[in-house]
Design a protein around this motif. Structure first.
Motif, PDB file in Angstrom:
ATOM      1  N   GLU A 104      -2.668   0.615  -1.707  1.00  0.00           N
ATOM      2  CA  GLU A 104      -3.088  -0.790  -0.912  1.00  0.00           C
ATOM      3  C   GLU A 104      -4.060  -1.092  -2.172  1.00  0.00           C
ATOM      4  OE1 GLU A 104      -4.365   0.526   2.893  1.00  0.00           O
ATOM      5  OE2 GLU A 104      -6.660  -0.955   2.498  1.00  0.00           O
ATOM      6  N   GLU A 105      -4.447  -0.138  -3.167  1.00  0.00           N
ATOM      7  CA  GLU A 105      -5.505  -0.341  -4.022  1.00  0.00           C
ATOM      8  C   GLU A 105      -4.871  -1.914  -4.812  1.00  0.00           C
ATOM      9  OE1 GLU A 105      -6.241   2.729  -2.655  1.00  0.00           O
ATOM     10  OE2 GLU A 105      -5.101   3.508  -3.764  1.00  0.00           O
ATOM     11  N   ASN A 106      -2.983  -1.765  -5.003  1.00  0.00           N
ATOM     12  CA  ASN A 106      -2.646  -2.057  -6.157  1.00  0.00           C
ATOM     13  C   ASN A 106      -1.844  -3.950  -5.027  1.00  0.00           C
ATOM     14  OD1 ASN A 106      -2.280  -0.792  -8.093  1.00  0.00           O
ATOM     15  ND2 ASN A 106      -0.737   0.076  -7.976  1.00  0.00           N
ATOM     16  N   GLY A 107      -3.260  -3.842  -3.664  1.00  0.00           N
ATOM     17  CA  GLY A 107      -2.882  -4.791  -3.689  1.00  0.00           C
ATOM     18  C   GLY A 107      -0.941  -5.039  -2.125  1.00  0.00           C
ATOM     19  N   PHE A 108      -1.014  -3.008  -1.708  1.00  0.00           N
ATOM     20  CA  PHE A 108       0.530  -3.557  -1.042  1.00  0.00           C
ATOM     21  C   PHE A 108      -0.153  -2.437   0.055  1.00  0.00           C
ATOM     22  CE2 PHE A 108       3.584  -5.192  -3.747  1.00  0.00           C
ATOM     23  CZ  PHE A 108       2.916  -5.253  -5.124  1.00  0.00           C
ATOM     24  N   GLU A 109       1.077  -2.680   1.116  1.00  0.00           N
ATOM     25  CA  GLU A 109       0.582  -1.796   2.904  1.00  0.00           C
ATOM     26  C   GLU A 109       1.897  -1.417   2.500  1.00  0.00           C
ATOM     27  OE1 GLU A 109      -0.324  -3.765   6.483  1.00  0.00           O
ATOM     28  OE2 GLU A 109       1.143  -2.357   7.545  1.00  0.00           O
ATOM     29  N   LEU A 110       2.567  -0.314   2.547  1.00  0.00           N
ATOM     30  CA  LEU A 110       3.601   0.140   2.200  1.00  0.00           C
ATOM     31  C   LEU A 110       4.128   0.428   3.555  1.00  0.00           C
ATOM     32  CD1 LEU A 110       6.221   0.807   0.703  1.00  0.00           C
ATOM     33  CD2 LEU A 110       4.990   3.542  -0.465  1.00  0.00           C
ATOM     34  N   ILE A 111       5.269   0.866   3.997  1.00  0.00           N
ATOM     35  CA  ILE A 111       5.478   1.152   5.401  1.00  0.00           C
ATOM     36  C   ILE A 111       7.583   2.199   4.804  1.00  0.00           C
ATOM     37  CG2 ILE A 111       6.796   0.843   7.453  1.00  0.00           C
ATOM     38  CD1 ILE A 111       6.084  -2.722   7.392  1.00  0.00           C
ATOM     39  N   PHE A 112       7.298   3.427   5.034  1.00  0.00           N
ATOM     40  CA  PHE A 112       7.757   4.038   3.814  1.00  0.00           C
ATOM     41  C   PHE A 112       8.795   5.478   4.848  1.00  0.00           C
ATOM     42  CE2 PHE A 112       9.664   6.989   0.648  1.00  0.00           C
ATOM     43  CZ  PHE A 112       9.682   7.880   1.448  1.00  0.00           C
ATOM     44  N   ASP A 113      10.236   5.093   5.435  1.00  0.00           N
ATOM     45  CA  ASP A 113      10.814   5.877   5.873  1.00  0.00           C
ATOM     46  C   ASP A 113      11.796   6.614   4.771  1.00  0.00           C
ATOM     47  OD1 ASP A 113      12.672   6.183   8.712  1.00  0.00           O
ATOM     48  OD2 ASP A 113      13.507   6.148   7.132  1.00  0.00           O
ATOM     49  N   ASN A 114      11.787   8.233   5.093  1.00  0.00           N
ATOM     50  CA  ASN A 114      12.942   9.105   5.448  1.00  0.00           C
ATOM     51  C   ASN A 114      14.271   9.390   5.617  1.00  0.00           C
ATOM     52  OD1 ASN A 114      14.488  11.228   4.406  1.00  0.00           O
ATOM     53  ND2 ASN A 114      12.194  12.598   3.497  1.00  0.00           N
ATOM     54  N   ALA A 115      15.093   8.755   5.095  1.00  0.00           N
ATOM     55  CA  ALA A 115      16.411   8.699   6.010  1.00  0.00           C
ATOM     56  C   ALA A 115      17.392  10.192   6.922  1.00  0.00           C
ATOM     57  CB  ALA A 115      17.209   7.536   5.653  1.00  0.00           C
ATOM     58  N   LYS A 116      17.055  11.071   5.601  1.00  0.00           N
ATOM     59  CA  LYS A 116      17.789  12.408   5.624  1.00  0.00           C
ATOM     60  C   LYS A 116      18.855  12.239   5.119  1.00  0.00           C
ATOM     61  CE  LYS A 116      13.635  13.891   8.806  1.00  0.00           C
ATOM     62  NZ  LYS A 116      13.175  12.940   8.716  1.00  0.00           N
ATOM     63  N   GLN A 117      19.053  11.665   3.829  1.00  0.00           N
ATOM     64  CA  GLN A 117      20.415  11.782   3.760  1.00  0.00           C
ATOM     65  C   GLN A 117      21.691  10.936   4.718  1.00  0.00           C
ATOM     66  OE1 GLN A 117      21.333  12.834   0.087  1.00  0.00           O
ATOM     67  NE2 GLN A 117      21.354  14.900   0.502  1.00  0.00           N
ATOM     68  N   ARG A 118      20.869   9.950   5.204  1.00  0.00           N
ATOM     69  CA  ARG A 118      22.311   9.502   6.631  1.00  0.00           C
ATOM     70  C   ARG A 118      21.957   7.888   6.563  1.00  0.00           C
ATOM     71  NH1 ARG A 118      24.054  13.475   9.922  1.00  0.00           N
ATOM     72  NH2 ARG A 118      24.478  12.149  11.432  1.00  0.00           N
ATOM     73  N   GLN A 119      22.848   7.626   6.263  1.00  0.00           N
ATOM     74  CA  GLN A 119      23.141   5.938   6.008  1.00  0.00           C
ATOM     75  C   GLN A 119      22.437   5.054   7.272  1.00  0.00           C
ATOM     76  OE1 GLN A 119      26.507   3.998   4.904  1.00  0.00           O
ATOM     77  NE2 GLN A 119      25.543   2.506   3.545  1.00  0.00           N
TER      78      GLN A 119
ATOM     79  N   LEU B 286      -2.410  -8.472   2.337  1.00  0.00           N
ATOM     80  CA  LEU B 286      -1.867  -6.835   1.283  1.00  0.00           C
ATOM     81  C   LEU B 286      -0.467  -7.054   1.575  1.00  0.00           C
ATOM     82  CD1 LEU B 286      -3.826  -3.841   2.782  1.00  0.00           C
ATOM     83  CD2 LEU B 286      -3.788  -4.769   0.671  1.00  0.00           C
ATOM     84  N   ILE B 287       0.556  -7.411   0.356  1.00  0.00           N
ATOM     85  CA  ILE B 287       1.911  -7.452   0.419  1.00  0.00           C
ATOM     86  C   ILE B 287       2.389  -6.660   1.409  1.00  0.00           C
ATOM     87  CG2 ILE B 287       3.520  -8.267  -1.080  1.00  0.00           C
ATOM     88  CD1 ILE B 287       1.820  -8.407  -3.355  1.00  0.00           C
ATOM     89  N   ARG B 288       3.728  -6.501   2.483  1.00  0.00           N
ATOM     90  CA  ARG B 288       3.409  -5.555   3.202  1.00  0.00           C
ATOM     91  C   ARG B 288       5.256  -5.470   2.735  1.00  0.00           C
ATOM     92  NH1 ARG B 288       4.253  -7.780   8.542  1.00  0.00           N
ATOM     93  NH2 ARG B 288       3.954  -5.601   9.440  1.00  0.00           N
ATOM     94  N   VAL B 289       5.625  -4.065   1.880  1.00  0.00           N
ATOM     95  CA  VAL B 289       6.466  -3.672   2.035  1.00  0.00           C
ATOM     96  C   VAL B 289       7.260  -2.066   2.520  1.00  0.00           C
ATOM     97  CG1 VAL B 289       7.783  -3.095  -0.330  1.00  0.00           C
ATOM     98  CG2 VAL B 289       5.399  -4.200  -0.223  1.00  0.00           C
TER      99      VAL B 289
ATOM    100  N   ASP C 209       8.830  -7.635  10.382  1.00  0.00           N
ATOM    101  CA  ASP C 209       8.545  -9.038   9.505  1.00  0.00           C
ATOM    102  C   ASP C 209       7.744  -8.782   8.103  1.00  0.00           C
ATOM    103  OD1 ASP C 209       6.816 -12.318   9.988  1.00  0.00           O
ATOM    104  OD2 ASP C 209       8.634 -11.516   8.677  1.00  0.00           O
ATOM    105  N   VAL C 210       8.315  -7.535   7.530  1.00  0.00           N
ATOM    106  CA  VAL C 210       7.616  -7.080   6.344  1.00  0.00           C
ATOM    107  C   VAL C 210       7.909  -8.238   5.314  1.00  0.00           C
ATOM    108  CG1 VAL C 210       8.190  -4.719   6.769  1.00  0.00           C
ATOM    109  CG2 VAL C 210       9.487  -6.505   5.766  1.00  0.00           C
ATOM    110  N   ASP C 211       6.900  -8.610   3.698  1.00  0.00           N
ATOM    111  CA  ASP C 211       7.313  -9.588   3.121  1.00  0.00           C
ATOM    112  C   ASP C 211       8.640  -8.993   1.840  1.00  0.00           C
ATOM    113  OD1 ASP C 211       4.728 -10.641   4.153  1.00  0.00           O
ATOM    114  OD2 ASP C 211       3.687  -8.829   3.407  1.00  0.00           O
ATOM    115  N   TYR C 212       8.548  -7.534   1.529  1.00  0.00           N
ATOM    116  CA  TYR C 212       9.755  -7.100   1.116  1.00  0.00           C
ATOM    117  C   TYR C 212      10.068  -5.718   1.573  1.00  0.00           C
ATOM    118  CZ  TYR C 212       7.588 -10.301  -2.112  1.00  0.00           C
ATOM    119  OH  TYR C 212       7.471 -11.789  -2.697  1.00  0.00           O
ATOM    120  N   ILE C 213      11.503  -6.235   1.317  1.00  0.00           N
ATOM    121  CA  ILE C 213      12.314  -4.415   1.753  1.00  0.00           C
ATOM    122  C   ILE C 213      12.758  -3.896   0.331  1.00  0.00           C
ATOM    123  CG2 ILE C 213      14.797  -3.343   2.768  1.00  0.00           C
ATOM    124  CD1 ILE C 213      14.472  -5.479   5.513  1.00  0.00           C
TER     125      ILE C 213
END
Ligand code: GZL
Ligand code: ZN
Length: 329
Positions: free
Chosen positions: A60-75, A32-35, A89-93
């Motif tokens: 995943e069906e589209n070939g991705f492994e998504l790592i999601f982060d919600n920043a709660k409006q803080r940089q 999977l492409i890790r994003v 070491d994800v493939d894309y950010i």
């Protein structure tokens, strides 16, 4: 006999290699492409729709492994998330930046780790634009100009052109491209119309709650207004609540005109009911575009540096029940 044994060994070796090849191909196939996706928060209906679009496309069906982060409006949470993605070491950010500045160092770290970065929604201002591969989002200045043009036309139709106009300006998160550009469109219009006045700029941070508090406090000072220019629908909902509590007419004829941005379904419904006068659309459905960009990069192609999404606007005389019902966010 010896020859036979060598032949069988050779055959076995060839079969083994082929099997490994297939296994590698299968593994290659499955890989999977890790994003890593750093999202601003969940401050508005628009943001929730954006998250839904991104997570649906990067599945995943589209070939991705998504790592999601919600920043709660803080940089600082976004900076932390990006550093975690680099560690993993994800493939894309993918970054939906809360504000334009503050990204140079962390994107340099991503580049050092050879991880391409895609920006969605608001823009970033970095010294070296090659620190990110591509950006997908809206033309926020055009959105603001759409609102101003509509207001000029409305006033002319009502014979109010050149009459004094008192505008309450509710702004989004300070430093967000959407805030900078939607505000610039209004400021330029006030420059062009000396009879227009911005009576207050309220920092609503794109949330209904903050907008309600600020507008309620503003109205308690008894100042009259003619227009609310609200930089997203959730802040418009808060302003409407405050106007109703203060017993001030809005939306329809003779009331305070309400101009709002995003055009989420609830706002369109309000527009249909004559509570909001103008909904300027801001398209949150960036998921498919970002997935396509990543697939282009996977295929060794160079995607466009900037992709603007198409947007329109809705007013009570152009809206229908069908349009509102068909709205998928
Ligand atoms: C605009 C986006 C803004 C929306 C708000 O693209 O950045 O942030 O207008 C959201 O609803 O909170
Ligand atoms: Zn004028």
């Amino acid at each position: 006999m010896k020859k036979m044994t060598c032949l069988v060994c050779l055959l076995l070796a060839v079969m083994l290699l082929a099997a490994c090849g297939q296994r590698d191909a299968a593994v290659q196939e499955e890989r999977l492409i890790r994003v890593g996706f750093s999202q601003v928060g969940s401050e508005s209906d628009w943001r929730m729709a954006n998250t839904a679009s991104m997570t649906a496309a990067l599945c995943e069906e589209n070939g991705f492994e998504l790592i999601f982060d919600n920043a709660k409006q803080r940089q600082e949470n976004q900076l932390l998330a990006i550093r975690n993605f680099i560690q993993q070491d994800v493939d894309y950010i993918v970054l939906a930046p809360i504000a334009e500045s503050g990204w140079d160092d962390v994107l340099q770290e991503a580049r050092d780790a050879k991880i391409p970065v895609i920006i969605v929604d608001r823009q970033i201002s970095v010294e070296d634009k090659s620190l990110y591969t591509s950006w997908v989002g809206s033309d926020f200045l055009a959105e603001g100009q759409t609102a101003v043009r509509w207001l000029e036309k409305k006033l002319a139709e009502e014979g109010r052109a050149e009459e004094p106009l008192r505008i309450l300006h509710i702004q989004g998160t300070d430093g967000a491209t959407a805030q900078i550009m939607r505000s610039r469109a209004l400021d330029e219009a006030v420059e062009a119309h000396p009879e227009w006045e911005i009576v207050a700029k309220l920092p609503g941070e794109y949330t209904e709650a903050k907008s309600y508090e600020l507008v309620r406090d503003f109205l308690s000072r008894g100042e009259e207004i003619d227009v609310v220019y609200s930089e997203n629908d959730n802040m418009s909902f808060g302003a409407i609540r405050a106007l109703e509590e203060a017993g001030i007419a809005y939306g329809g004829d003779g009331g305070v005109l309400i101009l709002s941005f995003d055009a989420v379904r609830e706002a369109l419904q309000d527009c249909l009911e004559g509570k909001i006068n103008l909904c300027v659309e801001c398209n949150p459905l960036h998921g498919p575009r970002v997935a396509a960009l990543i697939q282009q990069l996977e295929a060794g192609e160079q995607p466009a540096k900037e992709t603007y999404v198409d947007e329109t606007s809705f007013s009570s005389d152009t809206l229908t029940e069908e349009i509102v019902r068909a709205r998928d966010y």
